[in-house]
Design a protein around this motif. Structure first.
Motif, short mmCIF file in Angstrom:
data_model
loop_
_atom_site.label_atom_id
_atom_site.label_comp_id
_atom_site.label_asym_id
_atom_site.label_seq_id
_atom_site.Cartn_x
_atom_site.Cartn_y
_atom_site.Cartn_z
N GLU A 38 0.83 -1.21 0.00
CA GLU A 38 0.00 0.00 0.00
C GLU A 38 0.86 1.25 0.00
OE1 GLU A 38 -3.71 2.01 0.02
OE2 GLU A 38 -3.14 -0.08 -0.35
N ARG A 39 1.93 1.24 0.76
CA ARG A 39 2.83 2.40 0.81
C ARG A 39 3.50 2.63 -0.53
NH1 ARG A 39 6.07 -0.01 5.63
NH2 ARG A 39 7.62 1.54 5.06
N GLU A 40 3.93 1.55 -1.17
CA GLU A 40 4.56 1.68 -2.48
C GLU A 40 3.59 2.25 -3.51
OE1 GLU A 40 7.77 -2.04 -2.15
OE2 GLU A 40 5.87 -2.28 -3.21
N ARG A 41 2.34 1.83 -3.45
CA ARG A 41 1.34 2.32 -4.39
C ARG A 41 1.09 3.81 -4.21
NH1 ARG A 41 -4.09 3.08 -4.58
NH2 ARG A 41 -4.35 2.44 -2.41
N HIS A 42 0.96 4.26 -2.96
CA HIS A 42 0.72 5.68 -2.70
C HIS A 42 1.91 6.53 -3.15
CE1 HIS A 42 -3.12 5.49 -0.79
NE2 HIS A 42 -2.72 4.67 0.16
N LEU A 43 3.11 6.11 -2.80
CA LEU A 43 4.29 6.88 -3.18
C LEU A 43 4.48 6.91 -4.69
CD1 LEU A 43 6.78 5.73 -0.39
CD2 LEU A 43 5.86 8.03 -0.70
N SER A 44 4.18 5.81 -5.36
CA SER A 44 4.30 5.77 -6.82
C SER A 44 3.35 6.78 -7.46
CB SER A 44 4.00 4.36 -7.34
OG SER A 44 4.92 3.42 -6.83
N GLY A 45 2.12 6.85 -6.97
CA GLY A 45 1.16 7.80 -7.52
C GLY A 45 1.58 9.24 -7.31
N MET A 46 2.08 9.55 -6.11
CA MET A 46 2.48 10.93 -5.83
C MET A 46 3.73 11.31 -6.61
SD MET A 46 1.66 11.54 -1.81
CE MET A 46 2.40 10.01 -1.25
N ASP A 95 9.43 5.05 -18.14
CA ASP A 95 9.33 4.42 -16.83
C ASP A 95 10.47 4.90 -15.93
OD1 ASP A 95 7.13 3.00 -17.63
OD2 ASP A 95 8.25 1.20 -18.17
N ILE A 96 10.10 5.30 -14.72
CA ILE A 96 11.08 5.69 -13.69
C ILE A 96 10.88 4.75 -12.51
CG2 ILE A 96 11.93 7.53 -12.20
CD1 ILE A 96 10.70 9.55 -14.09
N ARG A 97 11.93 4.09 -12.10
CA ARG A 97 11.86 3.15 -10.99
C ARG A 97 12.74 3.64 -9.84
NH1 ARG A 97 9.11 -1.29 -12.42
NH2 ARG A 97 8.80 -1.64 -14.66
N VAL A 98 12.18 3.61 -8.65
CA VAL A 98 12.86 4.11 -7.46
C VAL A 98 12.93 2.99 -6.44
CG1 VAL A 98 12.76 5.76 -5.56
CG2 VAL A 98 12.11 6.48 -7.87
N LEU A 99 14.11 2.79 -5.89
CA LEU A 99 14.32 1.80 -4.84
C LEU A 99 14.68 2.53 -3.55
CD1 LEU A 99 14.61 -1.18 -3.97
CD2 LEU A 99 17.03 -1.02 -4.62
N ILE A 100 13.87 2.30 -2.51
CA ILE A 100 14.10 2.91 -1.20
C ILE A 100 15.02 1.98 -0.40
CG2 ILE A 100 13.05 3.87 0.86
CD1 ILE A 100 12.29 5.28 -1.75
N LEU A 101 16.20 2.46 -0.09
CA LEU A 101 17.15 1.67 0.68
C LEU A 101 17.03 1.95 2.17
CD1 LEU A 101 20.25 2.07 -1.66
CD2 LEU A 101 18.63 0.18 -1.58
N ASP A 102 16.68 3.17 2.53
CA ASP A 102 16.51 3.54 3.93
C ASP A 102 15.62 4.76 4.00
OD1 ASP A 102 16.69 3.54 6.63
OD2 ASP A 102 18.83 3.97 6.77
N ASP A 103 14.77 4.80 5.00
CA ASP A 103 13.81 5.90 5.14
C ASP A 103 13.94 6.51 6.53
OD1 ASP A 103 11.72 7.66 5.19
OD2 ASP A 103 10.16 6.14 5.34
N ASP A 104 14.40 7.75 6.56
CA ASP A 104 14.45 8.51 7.80
C ASP A 104 13.80 9.87 7.59
OD1 ASP A 104 15.00 9.08 10.46
OD2 ASP A 104 16.94 9.98 9.99
N GLY A 105 12.65 9.85 6.94
CA GLY A 105 11.92 11.09 6.72
C GLY A 105 12.25 11.72 5.38
N CYS A 106 11.38 12.64 4.92
CA CYS A 106 11.54 13.36 3.65
C CYS A 106 11.67 12.37 2.49
CB CYS A 106 12.76 14.28 3.69
SG CYS A 106 12.75 15.49 5.03
N LEU A 107 10.92 11.29 2.55
CA LEU A 107 11.08 10.23 1.56
C LEU A 107 10.63 10.67 0.18
CD1 LEU A 107 11.88 7.34 1.01
CD2 LEU A 107 9.60 6.61 1.69
N LEU A 108 9.44 11.25 0.07
CA LEU A 108 8.94 11.66 -1.23
C LEU A 108 9.80 12.76 -1.84
CD1 LEU A 108 6.82 11.58 -3.45
CD2 LEU A 108 5.43 13.16 -2.11
#
Length: 319
Positions: A115-123, A143-156
């Motif tokens: 669900e988180r991946e879907r929301h972030l992809s849309g935004m 196509d743009i693909r993003v891989l999140i390796l670590d999340d400590d805020g300001c992700l989008l």
């Protein structure tokens, strides 16, 4: 007239928190009291410690890696591909799709990852569509693909910055450089570039007893050359005055990030130019060597040339 609407927190639902840090309003209060609180009116409108590298992958044409504090993001851009006839529609611009995925070690709550991946992809798609010149690749898909390796805020906002660099590296036409940042307010304290726990604190605040007090966050992506906003995402309860104040803060941080991105891309162009010169020099030396071999062949003939280049193996004993 400027209106402020409360929306579902699609971004903060994607914050990577290992476990629920705030199970009650008291836990939120205790965490807030333990924070090193910034001034109510920030004086230094600067980004976090930032590291950006373009062209980190040699297997794709456009790629970028960004560290924004402890948040780490990798973006990959593939050249536009033609749409299938079955899916192609009559349109006056190309199609842009963004896909966000969390690394297996980047999230503690695996149940909500999809669900988180879907929301972030849309935004992310909404933020990048105004940036790309989609009129230049009709009936094509980017196509743009993003891989999140670590999340400590300001992700989008970090993902937007990283994708902007990857687009330029790929050679995709854009209207301008895009930069993004995040600002958060909680109990009259403004947090620029908040951590994941502070973002989560703002989200959990609505469950406390002081739900009327201003709280929330704003994410702004902007293109400074034309003074345009590509995306402005707001969550929480903010008055119009506070909303405009946080918007100004994020735009100021975006300008600082823009200078950093320009420097990274300029350095990348210089590196690529030096690499091209080195390859041309090596190619010229190889051409010169081949010309010398051809001249020897013309003078000596094939058999004499072959015999003159035969070398005895020193490890083979003569009989």
């Amino acid at each position: 007239m400027l209106t402020v609407n409360q929306t579902k927190n699609a971004l903060l639902d994607g914050a990577s928190i290992e476990e629920e840090p705030y199970t009650s309003p008291q836990d939120s209060d205790e965490f807030f009291e333990s924070l090193d609180k910034p001034a109510k009116e920030p004086t230094k409108l600067e980004p976090r410690n930032t590291f950006i590298r373009a062209g980190v992958l040699t297997t794709v044409r456009g790629s970028a890696y960004m560290e924004y504090g402890n948040t780490k993001v990798l973006a990959i851009v593939a050249p536009p591909k033609e749409l299938l006839r079955a899916s192609a529609r009559r349109m006056n611009m190309g199609v842009l799709n963004c896909y966000v995925n969390f690394a297996a070690f980047a999230s503690g709550d695996l149940d909500s990852v999809t669900e988180r991946e879907r929301h972030l992809s849309g935004m992310l798609t909404k933020a990048m569509e105004p940036v790309v010149c989609r009129t230049e690749f009709l009936n094509f898909q980017l196509d743009i693909r993003v891989l999140i390796l670590d999340d400590d805020g300001c992700l989008l906002s970090t993902a937007i910055n990283c994708c902007g660099v990857a687009l330029v590296e790929c050679g995709i036409s854009t209207y301008d450089l895009v930069t993004a940042s995040t600002a958060c307010i909680y109990r009259d304290h403004v947090f620029l570039n908040p951590s994941a726990k502070i973002e989560e604190l703002a989200r959990k605040h609505r469950r406390g007893s002081n739900a009327v007090q201003e709280h929330g966050l704003i994410i702004t992506a902007s293109m400074d050359t034309f003074e345009q906003i590509a995306l402005c995402k707001q969550y929480g309860y903010l008055s119009i005055v506070t909303y405009i104040k946080l918007l100004d803060y994020t735009l100021a941080v975006n300008k600082s990030l823009r200078q950093l991105v320009r420097g990274v891309l300029t350095k990348r162009v210089k590196e690529q130019h030096e690499l091209d010169l080195r390859e041309k020099a090596e190619s010229a030396l190889e051409d010169q060597r081949l010309e010398e071999i051809i001249e020897k062949l013309k003078k000596q003939g094939p058999e004499e040339f072959i015999q003159s280049n035969i070398r005895e193996d020193p490890y083979v004993k003569r009989q």
